[in-house]
Write a protein that holds these residues in place. Structure first.
Motif, PDB file in Angstrom:
ATOM      1  N   MET A   1       0.839  -1.179   0.000  1.00 58.34           N
ATOM      2  CA  MET A   1       0.000   0.000   0.000  1.00 58.34           C
ATOM      3  C   MET A   1       0.891   1.253   0.000  1.00 58.34           C
ATOM      4  N   MET A   2       0.487   2.249  -0.774  1.00 60.10           N
ATOM      5  CA  MET A   2       1.257   3.489  -0.827  1.00 60.10           C
ATOM      6  C   MET A   2       0.904   4.383   0.354  1.00 60.10           C
ATOM      7  N   THR A   3       1.926   4.988   0.905  1.00 58.69           N
ATOM      8  CA  THR A   3       1.719   5.935   1.999  1.00 58.69           C
ATOM      9  C   THR A   3       1.581   7.343   1.424  1.00 58.69           C
ATOM     10  N   ASN A   4       1.184   8.269   2.268  1.00 60.54           N
ATOM     11  CA  ASN A   4       1.116   9.668   1.835  1.00 60.54           C
ATOM     12  C   ASN A   4       2.495  10.162   1.404  1.00 60.54           C
ATOM     13  N   ASN A   5       3.535   9.683   2.073  1.00 57.83           N
ATOM     14  CA  ASN A   5       4.899  10.071   1.715  1.00 57.83           C
ATOM     15  C   ASN A   5       5.218   9.603   0.287  1.00 57.83           C
ATOM     16  N   ASP A   6       4.817   8.363  -0.040  1.00 52.71           N
ATOM     17  CA  ASP A   6       5.064   7.833  -1.383  1.00 52.71           C
ATOM     18  C   ASP A   6       4.342   8.668  -2.437  1.00 52.71           C
ATOM     19  N   ILE A   7       3.112   9.062  -2.148  1.00 48.01           N
ATOM     20  CA  ILE A   7       2.341   9.880  -3.089  1.00 48.01           C
ATOM     21  C   ILE A   7       3.026  11.221  -3.301  1.00 48.01           C
ATOM     22  N   LEU A   8       3.469  11.850  -2.211  1.00 50.85           N
ATOM     23  CA  LEU A   8       4.183  13.132  -2.327  1.00 50.85           C
ATOM     24  C   LEU A   8       5.464  12.981  -3.152  1.00 50.85           C
ATOM     25  N   LYS A   9       6.206  11.908  -2.903  1.00 56.96           N
ATOM     26  CA  LYS A   9       7.448  11.673  -3.638  1.00 56.96           C
ATOM     27  C   LYS A   9       7.179  11.504  -5.131  1.00 56.96           C
ATOM     28  N   LYS A  10       6.162  10.715  -5.461  1.00 51.73           N
ATOM     29  CA  LYS A  10       5.849  10.460  -6.865  1.00 51.73           C
ATOM     30  C   LYS A  10       5.365  11.724  -7.572  1.00 51.73           C
ATOM     31  N   LEU A  11       4.560  12.527  -6.889  1.00 47.36           N
ATOM     32  CA  LEU A  11       4.113  13.788  -7.478  1.00 47.36           C
ATOM     33  C   LEU A  11       5.268  14.765  -7.658  1.00 47.36           C
ATOM     34  N   ARG A  12       6.173  14.774  -6.699  1.00 42.14           N
ATOM     35  CA  ARG A  12       7.337  15.655  -6.809  1.00 42.14           C
ATOM     36  C   ARG A  12       8.161  15.308  -8.036  1.00 42.14           C
ATOM     37  N   VAL A  13       8.373  14.026  -8.278  1.00 49.20           N
ATOM     38  CA  VAL A  13       9.153  13.594  -9.444  1.00 49.20           C
ATOM     39  C   VAL A  13       8.371  13.822 -10.737  1.00 49.20           C
ATOM     40  N   ALA A  14       7.087  13.439 -10.751  1.00 45.16           N
ATOM     41  CA  ALA A  14       6.277  13.548 -11.962  1.00 45.16           C
ATOM     42  C   ALA A  14       6.123  14.996 -12.417  1.00 45.16           C
ATOM     43  N   LEU A  15       6.041  15.924 -11.468  1.00 43.76           N
ATOM     44  CA  LEU A  15       5.842  17.332 -11.801  1.00 43.76           C
ATOM     45  C   LEU A  15       7.140  18.135 -11.775  1.00 43.76           C
ATOM     46  N   SER A  16       8.261  17.457 -11.545  1.00 38.21           N
ATOM     47  CA  SER A  16       9.582  18.099 -11.484  1.00 38.21           C
ATOM     48  C   SER A  16       9.596  19.260 -10.495  1.00 38.21           C
ATOM     49  N   LEU A  17       9.118  18.997  -9.291  1.00 39.27           N
ATOM     50  CA  LEU A  17       9.054  20.031  -8.261  1.00 39.27           C
ATOM     51  C   LEU A  17      10.276  19.950  -7.351  1.00 39.27           C
ATOM     52  N   ARG A  18      10.782  21.109  -6.977  1.00 35.08           N
ATOM     53  CA  ARG A  18      11.845  21.180  -5.985  1.00 35.08           C
ATOM     54  C   ARG A  18      11.209  21.437  -4.625  1.00 35.08           C
ATOM     55  N   ASN A  19      11.980  21.312  -3.582  1.00 31.92           N
ATOM     56  CA  ASN A  19      11.454  21.542  -2.234  1.00 31.92           C
ATOM     57  C   ASN A  19      10.899  22.957  -2.090  1.00 31.92           C
ATOM     58  N   ASP A  20      11.565  23.944  -2.699  1.00 29.21           N
ATOM     59  CA  ASP A  20      11.076  25.321  -2.641  1.00 29.21           C
ATOM     60  C   ASP A  20       9.703  25.438  -3.302  1.00 29.21           C
ATOM     61  N   ASP A  21       9.488  24.706  -4.396  1.00 30.33           N
ATOM     62  CA  ASP A  21       8.189  24.717  -5.065  1.00 30.33           C
ATOM     63  C   ASP A  21       7.109  24.133  -4.155  1.00 30.33           C
ATOM     64  N   ILE A  22       7.431  23.062  -3.477  1.00 36.96           N
ATOM     65  CA  ILE A  22       6.460  22.415  -2.596  1.00 36.96           C
ATOM     66  C   ILE A  22       6.113  23.328  -1.422  1.00 36.96           C
ATOM     67  N   ILE A  23       7.107  24.012  -0.879  1.00 37.94           N
ATOM     68  CA  ILE A  23       6.853  24.964   0.206  1.00 37.94           C
ATOM     69  C   ILE A  23       5.952  26.096  -0.287  1.00 37.94           C
ATOM     70  N   GLU A  24       6.195  26.562  -1.509  1.00 43.28           N
ATOM     71  CA  GLU A  24       5.360  27.615  -2.097  1.00 43.28           C
ATOM     72  C   GLU A  24       3.922  27.117  -2.306  1.00 43.28           C
TER      73      GLU A  24
END
Length: 89
Positions: free
Chosen positions: A1-24
């Motif tokens: 089962m995927m955790t919320n952390n896994d979902i965040l990681k996959k979205l970060r990679v799929a959307l090419s987001l950096r940590n600064d983008d996620i904070i924004e």
């Protein structure tokens, strides 16, 4: 089962987001998180500094992502003027 952390990681990679983008993105929905706390979410599960992302973090990220990609929705017009409180006779 995927955790919320896994979902965040996959979205970060799929959307090419950096940590600064996620904070924004999170700040768009008034959810503040530090770079250090965000880094803890992206650690491996066996790392001592790993923190499990709760539903609130994922929910706020997804809501912020909508605003980040689409923009805020305009305020809908009701068609009722403020002066027209009474029903016409």
């Amino acid at each position: 089962m995927m955790t919320n952390n896994d979902i965040l990681k996959k979205l970060r990679v799929a959307l090419s987001l950096r940590n600064d983008d996620i904070i924004e993105i999170l700040s768009l929905v008034d959810f503040e998180i530090t770079k250090g706390a965000l880094g803890d979410l992206f650690r491996n599960e066996d790392h001592p500094g790993y923190i499990e992302a709760g539903d609130q973090v994922l929910r706020n990220f997804l809501n912020g992502l909508i605003i980040y990609k689409r923009g805020k929705l305009p305020i809908p017009k009701t068609g009722i003027k403020e002066d027209e409180d009474e029903i016409p006779k």
